[in-house]
Structures are given as C-alpha cells and as structure tokens.
Design an enzyme around this catalytic site. Structure first.
Site, PDB file in Angstrom:
ATOM      1  N   TYR A  80       0.851  -1.203   0.000  1.00 34.87           N
ATOM      2  CA  TYR A  80       0.000   0.000   0.000  1.00 34.87           C
ATOM      3  C   TYR A  80       0.881   1.246   0.000  1.00 34.87           C
ATOM      4  CZ  TYR A  80      -3.905   3.059   1.042  1.00 34.87           C
ATOM      5  OH  TYR A  80      -4.858   4.030   0.965  1.00 34.87           O
ATOM      6  N   PHE A 132      -8.729  19.683 -24.947  1.00 39.10           N
ATOM      7  CA  PHE A 132      -9.131  18.291 -25.057  1.00 39.10           C
ATOM      8  C   PHE A 132     -10.415  18.170 -24.224  1.00 39.10           C
ATOM      9  CE2 PHE A 132      -9.300  13.825 -23.828  1.00 39.10           C
ATOM     10  CZ  PHE A 132      -9.427  13.303 -25.099  1.00 39.10           C
ATOM     11  N   THR A 133     -11.286  17.242 -24.597  1.00 39.79           N
ATOM     12  CA  THR A 133     -12.620  17.176 -23.977  1.00 39.79           C
ATOM     13  C   THR A 133     -12.567  17.155 -22.443  1.00 39.79           C
ATOM     14  OG1 THR A 133     -12.523  14.783 -24.296  1.00 39.79           O
ATOM     15  CG2 THR A 133     -13.779  16.033 -25.921  1.00 39.79           C
ATOM     16  N   ASP A 223       0.525  19.066 -21.313  1.00 38.95           N
ATOM     17  CA  ASP A 223      -0.195  17.786 -21.367  1.00 38.95           C
ATOM     18  C   ASP A 223       0.650  16.871 -22.250  1.00 38.95           C
ATOM     19  OD1 ASP A 223      -1.731  15.586 -22.009  1.00 38.95           O
ATOM     20  OD2 ASP A 223      -3.587  16.701 -22.272  1.00 38.95           O
ATOM     21  N   LYS A 266      -1.945   6.451 -22.818  1.00 36.86           N
ATOM     22  CA  LYS A 266      -1.475   6.793 -24.157  1.00 36.86           C
ATOM     23  C   LYS A 266       0.054   6.840 -24.211  1.00 36.86           C
ATOM     24  CE  LYS A 266      -4.393   9.809 -26.377  1.00 36.86           C
ATOM     25  NZ  LYS A 266      -5.718   9.254 -26.691  1.00 36.86           N
ATOM     26  N   ARG A 389     -15.355  12.925 -33.678  1.00 29.82           N
ATOM     27  CA  ARG A 389     -14.699  14.061 -33.040  1.00 29.82           C
ATOM     28  C   ARG A 389     -15.240  15.304 -33.719  1.00 29.82           C
ATOM     29  NH1 ARG A 389     -11.982  12.424 -28.232  1.00 29.82           N
ATOM     30  NH2 ARG A 389     -14.183  12.686 -27.915  1.00 29.82           N
ATOM     31  N   PHE A 455     -20.838  12.711 -25.362  1.00 26.78           N
ATOM     32  CA  PHE A 455     -20.458  11.802 -26.460  1.00 26.78           C
ATOM     33  C   PHE A 455     -20.209  10.376 -25.971  1.00 26.78           C
ATOM     34  CE2 PHE A 455     -15.949  11.602 -25.400  1.00 26.78           C
ATOM     35  CZ  PHE A 455     -15.740  12.784 -24.706  1.00 26.78           C
TER      36      PHE A 455
END
Ligand code: F0G
Length: 482
Positions: A80, A132-133, A223, A266, A389, A455
């Site tokens: 942990y 970005f969303t 990002d 990603k 998109r 979406f």
C-alpha cells in the site's frame, strides 16, 4: 521505419517487431452490425467489441504491450505504501521526463482534476493551443474558461503546415494583456493536439511560449499524453532537432514546462497517469489531493503491476523504432486516402487518421452531426469502429445552445503495433466504397443526451431509414461478403 528504403521506391511502413501473442477478431455480417449500431444508439462508444472487427476507437489503453513490460509486471511489489514499483516509476520519470517529483493518478483526466482543483479559481482563464474534452470539462467544472490560440490555418483540413499545434504567440501575449496575468493561473500546451487531428507543436514554438510565460510570471503546463509522438515528429520535421536523440528532444520539451501531466494509457502503458514537476512548492500544493481522490501517494489508484509497465513504457518511448510505428502507419493511411481524393486531415499526424466529415458528408448539416453519422455508417459497412470528433463531442453553452465544433472528424485510431498493413488496406477499401456511396448517409439526432461529456454514453437515432438503405446497397455490391 522511414530509413529502410525499398528497391522500387515504394513507401511501405516496415514493422520492427514481431507478433507473439494474438487475439482472435470477429467480423460479423452487416445484418448483425446494423442491429448492433441500433442497440448502441448510433454511438460507437456503446458497441461491444464482440461486434467490432478493427477497434480504431482510440489508442487509449489499447497500444500493444512489449515483452519487457509484461515481464516487469511479474516483479511488481505489492504494498500500500512505499512500494518499490513506485520507486522504479519515479526513477523512470526522472530519467525520461527530467522531473523529480511525481504524483501518481489513475488516468489523465484525474491529473486534470487535481491540477484544475488546485490552481483554478472561478473566473480564471486558461490559454492553450486547443482543448481536449476532459481538460475542458475539468476547467469549466472549477469555474474557469479557456482561450484557444492556435496558429493561423491550424484548422484547415488540407495543409502542409508541419506544426499545426503551435500557439500563436502574438495572440497569446494579447490575451494575457487583455485578461491580466493575475487571472491566468497557467498556460496549457497539449502535445500532438488531439482534437485537431493529432497535430504536433514545434520546440521553437514552445520556447516562445515559455518566454511569454516568464515575462508575465505565468506557469506553463504541458499535457504530455501524446508527447512521444510529438517528439518523434519534431525530429522528423524541425530542422534544428534532426540530429538529436528522442531522449534529448523529450527532455527539452518537458524542461520548458513547470508542470507536466500525462495519461499513461497513451504515453507509456495501458493504465495510469501522473503529474510531475521539479518545483517542490507546486508538488506540495497538490499532494494532499492524491490520497483524497486517487489513492496513497505510492500507487495513486493504479495497480503496482501497471506501475511497472508504465516505467518500462516510459523508457520505450525513447526507442524510435517503437514510437515511429503508429505515425508511419498513419502516414500510409492518410497519404493513400488523400491520393484517392478522400478528404483527410493533412499533414498526417499522430494517434490516427482523421477523415473530414464536413466534406465527406457535405449534404448533412452540422446540426445533424455529420461526423457521428459517418462513424456509424463506417462501422455499419466495415465493422471498423472509429470515433466521432465533432459537434457530438462538443458542449452546449449556458443557454443550452449547441456549440458547433470547429471541425467534424471521424477519427480512425492506429494504436501502436496493433494492426497489420492488410487490415489498414481493408480500411482503405471500405472507406473508398463508402465515399462512392456517401450521399446515402443521412443525419442523426439525440434521443438521450447526458449533461456532461455527452459523447460517451449519448444515444442517437437516424433521421431516416438511411442505415437500412446503405445495408441493401452494400449487399448489392458485395454479395454475401462479410
Ligand atoms: N489529454 C489528452 C491529450 C488525451 O488525449 C487524453 C485522452 C487525456 C488527456 C485524458 O486521459 O483518458 O487517461 O483520462 N484521450 C483519449 C482519446 C480518451 O481517446 O483520445 P485519460
């Protein structure tokens, strides 16, 4: 890879890996696909992979894992607190991204939640190359607004601009002067700008942004979810950096930012994310939120096995033969479609091939979601699942009025080392057929519209019986073919 030349001069993307573990795919008949897309509310997010042949929805969590990543997962240290797996990840972040302090989070949007909760006050403005969303959702959740300051021409579909993800420096300075530096907690730069077609920014642009950030004393946040591919395209396209290694380019980019966050789904693995910095005071401001929202500071809501895979994956982003695979397949796909007259975003970017639904379906008004309709139609006639998109991925304003998207794109993601070239050729074949029959595609309308990030789970219906007609035409042209 691009340095391998073929005898007859063909440009064939060559795989520098071999397949050792495989998964069986199912190409179900079009009649089943019609039922599946109806059951899924004409939203490709709601399809089951049982009904999908090629899953080109996203690269998020779907890039192929390497043998070394899988091997590392067996050495994970279950604890942990104080796990050695986390120490190995910290070391990888320091060596690859050049940042000493790391906060682990369960995925990219969790990093956005922590950063936005910590730094944004109601009324603040966040200048950026493009949203970005999930970043937009977290900024607005915390009372902030965004200013998108892409360079001129970045939204043109057909272009030869190698760095459409660049910020317009004059617009950035004017924006800061108009709104006041005190009202701007940070500038956000997104590597390989996702929503405009996976388009990179250059290092020289990031240096200019840094200069402005310094001049006004504003923090710069990167990002880095698609940083590896952005760095690869810098090496390919930015003269000054051609001779540098991936390691040097990546360190240069992260070094220009005060705070770097990423979705490891990603960047480096199939799960996880992180926020990293060299500034202890920034780390200190966010630290307490990790146990509150994510998990203890040495696992952040991710399993230790995934943490091991993330660490190895970070080192692997420095390997050009690995990182080039997806962009070189995308280049092949984009350039072939372009040569066939099918409208796609150029120059080829990263993450996937982006088909321009505004031109492909120029008979469908934006209020009837051309990109969503194209995604549904393409699934129907091919079993290939792409992602809308466009306006469905957009939002409504405070009066409930639809904000039409700048671009209506069907994204066909090419996750790393997942598809073969014959599968890519199948995509090209079916898209060509659909393009020749494009006038048969009709619009969509919402029947179920969630209030946030609609979406993902929204449900739609076709405006006529166009899906049935398209299926009949497919049967006429292809006989009993799948
Ligand atoms: N930033 C960028 C640039 C992204 O592309 C994503 C995710 C995120 C942040 C959020 O990360 O999903 O781990 O929470 N992009 C995925 C996509 C969902 O399909 O393009 P996450």
């Amino acid at each position: 890879m691009s340095d391998v030349k073929f005898y007859k001069g063909e440009d064939i993307p060559l795989e520098l890996h071999k397949v050792r573990v495989v998964q069986k795919l199912h190409l179900v008949p079009i009649e089943r696909r019609l039922d599946a897309i109806k059951e899924g509310g004409f939203n490709t997010f709601r399809l089951s992979t049982r009904d999908v042949y090629l899953d080109m929805l996203t690269d998020s969590g779907t890039n192929a894992m390497s043998d070394n990543q899988v091997a590392a997962m067996f050495q994970a240290d279950d604890a942990y607190a104080g796990s050695q797996s986390f120490a190995r990840l910290q070391k990888a972040v320091e060596e690859v991204l050049g940042k000493r302090f790391l906060l682990p989070v369960h995925q990219g949007r969790a990093a956005e939640n922590i950063i936005c909760k910590t730094f944004i006050k109601p009324g603040n403005l966040i200048p950026m190359n493009y949203h970005f969303t999930t970043a937009l959702a977290h900024i607005t959740e915390n009372g902030g607004k965004i200013a998108e300051l892409l360079c001129d021409g970045a939204l043109e579909i057909k272009s030869s601009n190698p760095f459409k993800g660049n910020i317009d420096i004059e617009k950035l300075e004017a924006c800061i002067q108009q709104n006041g530096a005190a009202n701007i907690p940070f500038i956000r730069m997104e590597a390989s700008t996702n929503l405009i077609g996976g388009q990179p920014f250059s290092i020289s642009n990031m240096m200019d942004v840094r200069r402005i950030a310094d001049k006004y004393g504003i923090m710069l946040v990167l990002d880095a979810s698609l940083l590896g591919e952005n760095a690869y395209l810098v090496k390919q396209r930015e003269e000054q950096w051609k001779e540098n290694s991936m390691a040097e380019i990546i360190k240069m980019m992260t070094g220009l930012a005060d705070l770097v966050y990423f979705s490891a789904r990603k960047l480096s693995s199939s799960r996880g994310g992180g926020i990293c910095t060299n500034k202890k005071e920034l780390y200190g401001k966010m630290e307490a939120l990790i146990p509150l929202y994510e998990g203890f500071l040495t696992y952040g809501g991710i399993s230790v096995r995934e943490i091991e895979a993330m660490a190895i994956g970070l080192y692997e982003t420095l390997d050009e033969s690995m990182i080039s695979q997806s962009p070189s397949f995308i280049k092949y796909l984009v350039e072939t479609l372009d040569s066939l007259g099918i409208p796609v975003v150029t120059p080829p970017g990263v993450l996937g091939c982006h088909v321009d639904a505004m031109q492909f379906c120029d008979h469908i008004p934006q209020s009837e979601y051309p990109a969503g309709a194209l995604a549904a139609a393409f699934y129907l006639i091919s079993g290939v699942r792409g992602m809308e998109r466009g306006t469905i991925s957009s939002v409504r304003d405070e009066h409930g009025v639809e904000i039409l998207a700048d671009a209506e794109l069907l994204r066909l993601a090419v996750p790393r080392r997942v598809f073969t070239l014959s599968q890519i050729k199948y995509v090209i074949d079916r898209l060509q057929w659909l393009y020749d029959n494009r006038k048969m595609i009709g619009g969509l309308t919402f029947v179920y519209e969630p209030p946030v990030l609609r979406f993902f789970m929204g449900g739609l219906a076709p405006t006529s019986d166009w899906p049935e007609q398209l299926m009949l035409k497919f049967r006429k042209d292809f006989g009993d073919s799948l």
